[in-house]
Design a protein around this motif. Structure first.
Motif: not given
Length: 143
Positions: A5-12
């Motif tokens: 159920g954990e979701r993480h997002a990221g980027g430059c």
């Protein structure tokens, strides 16, 4: 695919690389090795996730640099943001914690390669410190 159920997002910085992590992140380990000093200016603050839980959503800027025979480093070729540290023979990928959109809930769990740290860097807090690698002593090292 992880079903925690954990979701993480990221980027430059510029958006030319975006990623998602479907699953848990390890706490942050601050690496003070000389390579991290050159890449990040002092130390690298890395969380970690299972490679199978990381999906690259936008890759137009993603570049890889083989920094040693043990690992490669992922960065954005357009804006220069450091994003990943990927060991060759381990199931996990290090993720620069600052590249996450909202690193909520992450805390520093240790410092590695403090024997190489910059003289101007002060380490505060009670997180464990290791002269070199933590060699499996920290939660999540098995990734």
């Amino acid at each position: 695919m992880n079903d925690s159920g954990e979701r993480h997002a990221g980027g430059c910085l510029c958006g030319a690389v975006r990623y998602e992590v479907n699953g848990p992140l390890r706490g942050v380990v601050n690496c003070h090795c000389t390579m991290c000093q050159k890449l990040h200016g002092a130390f690298g603050a890395h969380t970690k996730a299972d490679k199978g839980n990381i999906t690259i959503l936008e890759s137009r800027g993603l570049r890889w640099y083989a920094s040693s025979d043990r690992a490669r480093r992922g960065f954005c070729g357009e804006c220069g943001s450091s994003l990943f540290w990927e060991p060759v023979n381990q199931p996990g990928t290090g993720i620069l914690a600052g590249s996450l959109d909202q690193p909520a809930g992450l805390r520093t769990i240790g410092h590695i390669f403090v024997g190489e740290k910059c003289k101007f860097t002060e380490i505060a807090g009670n997180a464990p410190r290791f002269e070199e690698s933590s060699a499996g002593a920290l939660d999540g090292d098995e990734l």
